[in-house]
Design an enzyme around this catalytic site. Structure first.
Site, short mmCIF file in Angstrom:
data_model
loop_
_atom_site.label_atom_id
_atom_site.label_comp_id
_atom_site.label_asym_id
_atom_site.label_seq_id
_atom_site.Cartn_x
_atom_site.Cartn_y
_atom_site.Cartn_z
N LYS A 114 -122.78 7.58 76.85
CA LYS A 114 -122.69 6.27 76.20
C LYS A 114 -124.08 5.66 76.22
O LYS A 114 -124.89 5.99 77.08
CB LYS A 114 -121.71 5.36 76.95
CG LYS A 114 -121.17 4.22 76.10
CD LYS A 114 -120.07 4.67 75.17
CE LYS A 114 -119.67 3.56 74.22
NZ LYS A 114 -118.47 3.92 73.44
N ASP A 154 -120.21 1.91 68.10
CA ASP A 154 -119.32 1.21 69.04
C ASP A 154 -119.49 -0.26 68.68
O ASP A 154 -119.92 -0.59 67.55
CB ASP A 154 -119.70 1.51 70.50
CG ASP A 154 -118.66 1.02 71.50
OD1 ASP A 154 -117.62 1.69 71.66
OD2 ASP A 154 -118.84 -0.06 72.11
P1 NDP Z 1 -116.88 -3.97 66.47
O1 NDP Z 1 -118.24 -4.47 66.83
O2 NDP Z 1 -116.66 -3.42 65.10
O3 NDP Z 1 -115.81 -5.12 66.70
C1 NDP Z 1 -115.64 -5.71 67.94
C2 NDP Z 1 -114.66 -6.86 67.78
O4 NDP Z 1 -114.30 -7.33 69.08
C3 NDP Z 1 -115.26 -8.05 67.05
O5 NDP Z 1 -114.24 -8.72 66.37
C4 NDP Z 1 -115.82 -8.89 68.18
O6 NDP Z 1 -115.92 -10.28 67.90
C5 NDP Z 1 -114.79 -8.67 69.26
N1 NDP Z 1 -115.43 -8.80 70.57
C6 NDP Z 1 -116.44 -8.05 71.07
N2 NDP Z 1 -116.80 -8.49 72.26
C7 NDP Z 1 -116.01 -9.53 72.51
C8 NDP Z 1 -115.89 -10.42 73.60
N3 NDP Z 1 -116.69 -10.30 74.68
N4 NDP Z 1 -114.95 -11.38 73.53
C9 NDP Z 1 -114.15 -11.49 72.45
N5 NDP Z 1 -114.22 -10.70 71.38
C10 NDP Z 1 -115.13 -9.73 71.43
O7 NDP Z 1 -116.51 -2.88 67.59
P2 NDP Z 1 -115.42 -1.73 67.52
O8 NDP Z 1 -114.24 -2.18 66.75
O9 NDP Z 1 -116.11 -0.47 67.15
O10 NDP Z 1 -115.02 -1.58 69.08
C11 NDP Z 1 -113.96 -2.34 69.67
C12 NDP Z 1 -113.54 -1.66 70.97
O11 NDP Z 1 -113.07 -0.33 70.67
C13 NDP Z 1 -114.62 -1.49 72.03
O12 NDP Z 1 -114.03 -1.57 73.31
C14 NDP Z 1 -115.09 -0.06 71.80
O13 NDP Z 1 -115.69 0.50 72.95
C15 NDP Z 1 -113.77 0.61 71.49
N6 NDP Z 1 -113.87 1.88 70.80
C16 NDP Z 1 -114.48 1.97 69.57
C17 NDP Z 1 -114.55 3.18 68.92
C18 NDP Z 1 -115.09 3.30 67.53
O14 NDP Z 1 -114.93 4.38 66.95
N7 NDP Z 1 -115.69 2.27 66.95
C19 NDP Z 1 -114.07 4.42 69.57
C20 NDP Z 1 -113.37 4.20 70.81
C21 NDP Z 1 -113.32 2.98 71.40
P3 NDP Z 1 -117.38 -10.97 67.74
O15 NDP Z 1 -117.86 -10.50 66.41
O16 NDP Z 1 -117.11 -12.44 67.80
O17 NDP Z 1 -118.21 -10.48 68.88
#
Ligand code: NDP
Length: 433
Positions: A114, A154
């Protein structure tokens, strides 16, 4: 772990895994004798570096970059890059540690890693994001390669960032090495369904858990947190399977839409305009915005937390249980605190841990690597079918391991044991390295 006293997220992830694999160690004393546990919690390599860049006002900015190459025993290091102000060593190590077992569970021959930075892409211009990505890659490139280490996206790293990072690697190395990054655009080496895979996979996993009890998603209310890559495609797949996805959120609050989230509107706001979630409620009469509050107070049958780690507290879990939640499938990594997981399990809620439920993303990344290596392109339909099969296999591996170790229906223990055994067997065979 004594070496990492100030890394709470990493400690949490390690305790969660080690707390469930004792029965395997009893049956396999050779794992203990070979020091598998001592070795597995220590990354093979940790890289931290300065990322200087110049903002649009001409001012120098400095961020910190990370790449934790945790384990390459099953294949090249593989795992996403996260750009978010909360990124620190503990968070990257927890994510890298989880990634080892998740990747093992996919059965695809990929190691665990990571990386990322405390850079915040929110509010930055495209030019600023590009300059940051170029500076980040000017150091990281020397540690990557299709046979060495293959990053993906991510939080905060989507199609735009992957484009800049890949372009920068290509320029520095003078190699168009498609398989050194996954999640690429489909016009330049990316695989169909990679963008959708994590969200789709988390919903497929929920479907598998329900099917064991002769239930389905049809007619269910689904609660989803986040509004990024994972959330958007979880909403899409849940809707396609006959459920109504009623929530989405970001760090400012959540929206609830009893008519079902309008995905085109959500994507317009989040992917095109890069706006805030309140905009959705402003433009949709069936929706309301709740500032600050927890999205988990909304009554749902199925929950797919898809934002970030530790977003579901014990109080959130209790609210979901009181409202009759049937299944929880973790789209994000470690979104439920340990007490919340225990509460779900005690209440008989079907609970899928992220390392199993969100493995569809990295599994499809491995399919992208295969297609790049063989210069093939699979169709959307074929790729989605393959993803569905992989999620069913991961479900079955976790389910059967739970049965075998006499904790039927405990997907946390099942996933940890199934993933750990694949890694431990390979470590034993490859000697003390
Ligand atoms: P994105 O950046 O596309 O989206 C993240 C979302 O979560 C946004 O809406 C963001 O809101 C919100 N968010 C992030 N941090 C916080 C926080 N501290 N408090 C509240 N809301 C938060 O990321 P992904 O969708 O790619 O990833 C989401 C999760 O899925 C993570 O845990 C990631 O590790 C996991 N994941 C992702 C994979 C992938 O293929 N993308 C694969 C496996 C796991 P805001 O814009 O306001 O920050």
């Amino acid at each position: 772990l004594a070496r990492s006293p100030h890394e709470p997220e990493f400690q949490q992830a390690v305790h969660e895994v080690l707390g469930t694999i004792a029965p395997v160690l009893e049956q396999h004393p050779e794992y203990v004798e070979a020091g598998i546990l001592d070795r597995i919690v220590e990354p093979e390599r940790q890289i931290m570096f300065r990322v200087p860049w110049v903002d649009d006002a001409g001012k120098m900015q400095v961020n910190r970059g990370y790449r934790i190459q945790f384990s390459s025993v099953l294949g090249p290091y593989k795992g996403g890059l996260r750009f978010h102000p909360s990124v620190n060593l503990s968070i990257i190590k927890f994510l890298g540690f989880e990634q080892i077992f998740k990747n093992a569970l996919t059965g695809q021959g990929i190691g665990g890693a990571k990386g990322g930075s405390d850079f915040d892409p929110h509010g930055k211009s495209d030019a600023e994001v590009m300059r940051f990505c170029q500076s980040f890659m000017s150091e990281l490139y020397r540690h990557l390669g299709e046979h060495t280490d293959v990053p993906a996206g991510d939080i905060g790293v989507g199609g735009r960032e992957i484009g800049y990072l890949f372009g920068s690697y290509r320029k520095i190395t003078n190699r168009h090495e498609s398989g050194m990054f996954t999640g690429k655009g489909t016009g330049w080496g990316g695989a169909e369904v990679r963008t959708e895979a994590t969200g789709y996979g988390a919903v497929f996993f929920a479907q598998e858990m329900l099917a064991v009890h002769n239930e389905s998603l049809d007619g269910k209310r689904v609660g989803i947190s986040g509004s990024g890559n994972v959330a958007i495609y979880a909403i899409q797949k849940a809707t396609q399977l006959g459920a109504t996805a009623v929530t989405a959120s970001d760090s400012s609050g959540y929206v609830v839409d009893d008519a079902g989230i309008d995905l085109d509107l959500l994507r317009q706001i989040k992917e095109v305009e890069r706006g805030r979630i309140v905009e959705y409620a402003n433009r949709r009469s069936s929706a309301r915005f709740v500032e600050g509050g927890s999205v988990w107070e909304v009554p749902v049958d199925i929950a797919v937390p898809s934002a970030t780690q530790n977003e579901v507290s014990l109080a959130d879990a209790e609210a979901l249980i009181a409202n009759g939640v049937r299944a929880v499938s973790e789209g994000a990594n470690m979104p439920c605190v340990p007490d919340a997981v225990a509460a779900f399990q005690q209440a008989g809620v079907l609970f899928a841990p992220g390392k199993a439920a969100n493995a569809g993303g990295v599994a499809t990344s491995a399919l992208e690597m295969s297609q790049n290596a063989s210069r093939q392109r699979w169709s959307f339909g074929d790729s989605e079918n393959k993803l569905r099969e992989i999620m069913a296999d991961i479900h079955d591996a976790a389910f059967q391991a739970a049965d075998k170790y006499e904790v039927p229906g405990d997907y946390v223990t099942g996933a940890n044991i199934a993933g750990f055994q694949r890694v431990a067997t390979a470590m034993l065979a490859q000697g003390v390295i």
